[in-house]
Scaffold this motif. Structure first.
Motif, mmCIF file in Angstrom:
data_model
loop_
_atom_site.group_PDB
_atom_site.id
_atom_site.type_symbol
_atom_site.label_atom_id
_atom_site.label_comp_id
_atom_site.label_asym_id
_atom_site.label_seq_id
_atom_site.Cartn_x
_atom_site.Cartn_y
_atom_site.Cartn_z
ATOM 1 N N GLN A 264 0.836 -1.207 0.000
ATOM 2 C CA GLN A 264 0.000 0.000 0.000
ATOM 3 C C GLN A 264 0.871 1.257 0.000
ATOM 4 O OE1 GLN A 264 -3.475 -0.075 -0.212
ATOM 5 N NE2 GLN A 264 -2.998 -2.220 -0.651
ATOM 6 N N TYR A 265 1.929 1.208 0.745
ATOM 7 C CA TYR A 265 2.870 2.333 0.825
ATOM 8 C C TYR A 265 3.478 2.624 -0.553
ATOM 9 C CZ TYR A 265 7.417 4.463 2.156
ATOM 10 O OH TYR A 265 8.526 5.252 2.273
ATOM 11 N N ALA A 266 3.904 1.561 -1.244
ATOM 12 C CA ALA A 266 4.514 1.739 -2.566
ATOM 13 C C ALA A 266 3.498 2.160 -3.615
ATOM 14 C CB ALA A 266 5.209 0.445 -2.991
ATOM 15 N N ARG A 267 2.271 1.724 -3.445
ATOM 16 C CA ARG A 267 1.237 2.013 -4.447
ATOM 17 C C ARG A 267 0.693 3.432 -4.329
ATOM 18 N NH1 ARG A 267 -3.412 -2.361 -4.834
ATOM 19 N NH2 ARG A 267 -1.566 -3.532 -5.553
ATOM 20 N N TYR A 268 0.564 3.928 -3.110
ATOM 21 C CA TYR A 268 -0.109 5.216 -2.912
ATOM 22 C C TYR A 268 0.804 6.318 -2.372
ATOM 23 C CZ TYR A 268 -4.246 2.300 -3.519
ATOM 24 O OH TYR A 268 -5.173 1.429 -4.020
ATOM 25 N N VAL A 269 1.538 6.021 -1.299
ATOM 26 C CA VAL A 269 2.313 7.067 -0.625
ATOM 27 C C VAL A 269 3.491 7.537 -1.479
ATOM 28 C CG1 VAL A 269 3.693 7.627 1.414
ATOM 29 C CG2 VAL A 269 1.618 6.232 1.646
#
Length: 320
Positions: A264-269
């Protein structure tokens, strides 16, 4: 008795464990101990565990009054030190604070309030960087985890999470003991970090029958960042080690759980951070593009570290 005092008395007893390993961090250790004394919740005991350092052991025993100072009875590393401290303590709750962290006065109170819910296994707080020099202009807030601090993109209110960090954590002793604490052979040794905290959170949540961990951003602690950690070389090396650590974690707990938050961190943040840096450059902040580059470089080094560790594990498995 007022409502606030009644609430304070309703908290279970808590022991705070602080591992320490270096004379270079003596002043930081004293500050950490002082911050525990200043808590709005009464602490049953503060246990400082010295990690195989006789000189530091002698100094701490003589100059930290009112504190239980013991030697790490396990193998060298933060995991063994924390386990030693937990075994020597008596509180129904365990709290862990690093020797270079300074807890705000309501740190424990903010964490302990969540244990009124019987499904909560543990809780962790927010870590804010205390830069010894100054924050490098190229250093993106999305990567504050590289210096042991909360990063841009983390929740801004109390939220159920996969894991919290062991340098500002509280956990039910029953849950901690049920899984045997931290893995002695998997964790931080000196300045070399591994995700022993994520491993503990995954194991205790499963053992506790689907128990939850809470990230509480109001439970604030400052984390001291020495000058050497502001170098680009340190940043890239830390990202590489993070990738290695996550690969090792995946071999213990399965890849889906071990990197769910990172996906999730790599996809959005991270994409938002790259775009933000470029926009800031367009508005006249020349360092914005440097932050965007740092995000891309840090991500690349983490991926390389992850793949390198997985490849080594694959070769070792085939040789067996």
């Amino acid at each position: 008795m007022d409502e606030h005092s009644t609430a304070m008395r309703s908290f279970p007893s808590v022991s705070v464990v602080i591992p320490a390993y270096s004379m270079d961090r003596w002043d930081s250790l004293r500050d950490a101990v002082a911050s525990v004394r200043a808590q709005t919740v009464q602490v049953l005991e503060t246990v400082v565990v010295i990690d195989h350092h006789p000189e530091l052991m002698a100094k701490a025993a003589s100059e930290l009054p009112g504190v239980t100072v013991i030697a790490n009875a396990g193998i060298r590393g933060a995991s063994g030190a924390r386990n030693t401290g937990a075994a020597a303590s008596r509180g129904k709750m365990l709290a862990f604070l690093d020797d270079d962290a300074i807890a705000s006065p309501n740190w424990l109170e903010s964490l302990l309030q969540h244990f009124q819910d019987p499904t909560v296994v543990g809780a962790g707080g927010r870590l804010e960087p205390l830069w010894q020099t100054r924050r490098p202009q190229w250093f993106p807030q999305e990567f504050d985890w590289a210096v042991g601090c909360s990063y841009r993109g983390m929740p801004e209110s109390a939220t159920i999470v996969r894991n919290v960090w062991s340098n500002t954590m509280a956990i039910r002793r029953q849950a901690f003991d049920a899984v045997g604490g931290f893995r002695d052979d998997f964790g931080k040794i000196g300045a070399w970090s591994r995700p022993e905290d994520t491993d503990l959170c995954l194991r205790t949540a499963e053992c506790y029958g689907g128990g939850t961990w809470i990230y509480e951003p109001n439970a604030i602690a400052g984390h001291q960042v020495p000058a050497e950690r502001t170098a680009l070389s340190y940043f890239l090396r830390r990202c590489y080690y993070e990738g290695q650590g996550k690969a090792a974690l995946a071999s213990l707990n399965g890849i889906n759980q071990s990197i769910s938050t990172e996906r999730q961190y790599a996809r959005y943040v991270l994409p938002r951070g790259i775009v933000r840096g470029l926009r800031e450059t367009a508005r006249g902040d020349a360092s914005g593009v440097a932050r965007s580059f740092a995000i891309m470089a840090g991500t690349s080094f983490a991926i390389v570290g992850f793949l390198a560790n997985r490849a080594v594990g694959y070769v070792v498995a085939r040789e067996r």
